[in-house]
Scaffold this active site. Structure first.
Site, short mmCIF file in Angstrom:
data_model
loop_
_atom_site.label_atom_id
_atom_site.label_comp_id
_atom_site.label_asym_id
_atom_site.label_seq_id
_atom_site.Cartn_x
_atom_site.Cartn_y
_atom_site.Cartn_z
N SER A 202 0.28 72.01 54.57
CA SER A 202 1.06 72.86 55.47
C SER A 202 0.24 74.09 55.86
O SER A 202 -0.40 74.71 55.02
CB SER A 202 2.34 73.30 54.76
OG SER A 202 3.09 74.17 55.57
N GLN B 125 0.54 73.46 47.94
CA GLN B 125 0.16 74.70 47.26
C GLN B 125 -1.31 74.71 46.82
O GLN B 125 -1.82 75.76 46.44
CB GLN B 125 1.06 74.94 46.03
CG GLN B 125 2.50 75.19 46.36
CD GLN B 125 2.74 76.52 47.08
OE1 GLN B 125 1.85 77.35 47.22
NE2 GLN B 125 3.96 76.72 47.55
N ASN C 46 4.62 74.41 42.84
CA ASN C 46 4.89 75.61 43.64
C ASN C 46 5.54 76.73 42.83
O ASN C 46 5.46 77.89 43.22
CB ASN C 46 5.78 75.26 44.84
CG ASN C 46 7.02 74.48 44.43
OD1 ASN C 46 6.92 73.40 43.84
ND2 ASN C 46 8.19 75.01 44.73
N CYS D 281 12.69 77.28 49.48
CA CYS D 281 13.70 76.36 50.04
C CYS D 281 14.99 76.38 49.25
O CYS D 281 16.03 75.98 49.74
CB CYS D 281 13.14 74.93 50.06
SG CYS D 281 11.58 74.82 50.92
#
Length: 382
Positions: free
Chosen positions: A199, A181, A153, A326
């Site tokens: 996701s 990703q 990522n 994050c």
């Protein structure tokens, strides 16, 4: 609000207009619970979920029944890892991952270590790549899982997934890949893979919905549920399904399958233009390899300046980050760059630029002009 140019698509992507349109009916007109089997409100909702499941399966080359919906990739990762640990309960257990994995993976393995599991964290070289020989050497008789991301990522580095899958298969070990990703950005597949986390909000779908792919045609244990209550999702993940989010996820997956290849070529050209221009500055370095990486990401280190100030100034007109969303609130240097041997000062003065569907050539030209101006000012004042 006067928003800056957005070049942080690895943190999140905007919902595509078609995705928003696909979601809207399930907030109002078709508001039923997908688990309500006795009337049309439930049937319509369930049908939307199953259509989305099929589209997501198509994106990654899976069977529809192998897709388990979750609240996002972090939950999918926790279900895959902790659920596997519990499936092998009572046995001596060893897991293999890498130092450059996402915190959702690293923190979950840290929790497993507290519960008695052994974990090997593979090092990476200066470009962020793992060594396949080191991976093979790390395998023990009681190794239960190899967990390595498809694409990083922060740097965009793509791991040799096919070779990792072959190693896992030869030793009859579960292979779990965080493909968050990669899915929807580059072609992915499920050959030799047992578990995969994806996701929606990384591929122009909504936040708050993700999926765990769980392979069916093998004899290794499947993860045990971590959330109980009602037995939804084939008993693997209880809870009322987020029907609007799932409908949006399905539409996003369908769109990415159509657009991905052409879009990646366009973004690679824009990324290369940005990268080339930034590396013309003195004392700047590419973090990671130019080989085998995502087409829309570059991570550049800017020497001779204070990282926090650099990020603050650049973000006035161009929205970027220093690494994972994050951990972006942390002043500490990126754990990914640290594992690659990059000094903490240079790690803090590194910026990840990630491009997306709405990125235009004019955005790249403006970004080059703005970043060069910021760097010149900061170096003058240092």
């Amino acid at each position: 609000m006067n928003y800056p140019i957005y070049l942080d698509y690895n943190a999140t992507t905007p919902c595509a207009p078609e995705v928003i349109e696909a979601m809207l009916p399930y907030f109002g007109t078709h508001f039923g619970n997908a688990a309500s089997k006795s009337h049309p409100y439930g049937w319509v909702a369930e049908n939307a979920v199953e259509e989305a499941r099929e589209k997501i399966a198509n994106l990654i080359g899976a069977k529809t029944k192998e897709i388990i919906f979750t609240s996002g990739a972090t939950e999918a990762i926790n279900l895959g890892i902790k659920g596997t640990f519990e499936a092998f309960s009572g046995e001596k257990q060893h897991y293999i991952t890498a130092l450059t994995e996402h915190k959702a993976v690293l923190d979950t393995f840290a929790e497993l270590e507290k519960r008695g599991a052994e974990v090997t964290y593979l090092p990476v070289d200066s470009t962020g790549n793992i060594g396949l020989e080191e991976l093979e050497k790390a395998i023990l008789p009681h190794t239960k899982m190899i967990c390595l991301m498809w694409a990083n990522n922060e740097t965009g580095i793509i791991h040799p997934v096919e070779k990792i899958a072959q190693i896992a298969q030869s030793k009859n070990i579960i292979f779990f890949t965080d493909a968050v990703q990669a899915a929807g950005k580059i072609p992915v597949h499920t050959r030799g893979i047992h578990l995969m986390a994806i996701s929606a909000h990384k591929l122009y779908g909504p936040k708050g919905v993700g999926a765990l792919y769980v392979r069916h045609n093998h004899d290794l244990p499947k993860p045990l549920a971590q959330i109980h209550g009602g037995g939804h999702e084939k008993g693997m993940r209880s809870g009322t399904l987020n029907v609007p989010g799932i409908a949006g996820f399905g539409k996003a997956a369908e769109l990415r399958l159509e657009e991905m290849i052409l879009e990646s070529d366009r973004l690679e050209n824009l990324r290369n233009k940005l990268e080339k221009g930034l590396l013309e500055l003195s004392d700047t370095f590419l973090n990671g390899s130019q080989e085998s990486r995502l087409p829309h990401v570059t991570n550049i280190a800017f020497g001779g300046m204070e990282g926090e100030e650099l990020l603050k100034k650049v973000n006035q007109k161009v929205a970027v980050s220093s690494g994972s969303a994050c951990t972006s609130i942390s002043p500490k240097p990126s754990h990914v760059l640290a594992a690659m041997g990059i000094s903490s000062d240079l790690g803090r003065a590194s910026i990840r630029f990630s491009l997306g569907k709405n990125t235009k050539e004019a955005d790249i030209e403006f970004t080059l002009e703005w970043v060069k101006k910021v760097v010149a000012e900061l170096r003058k004042n240092t």
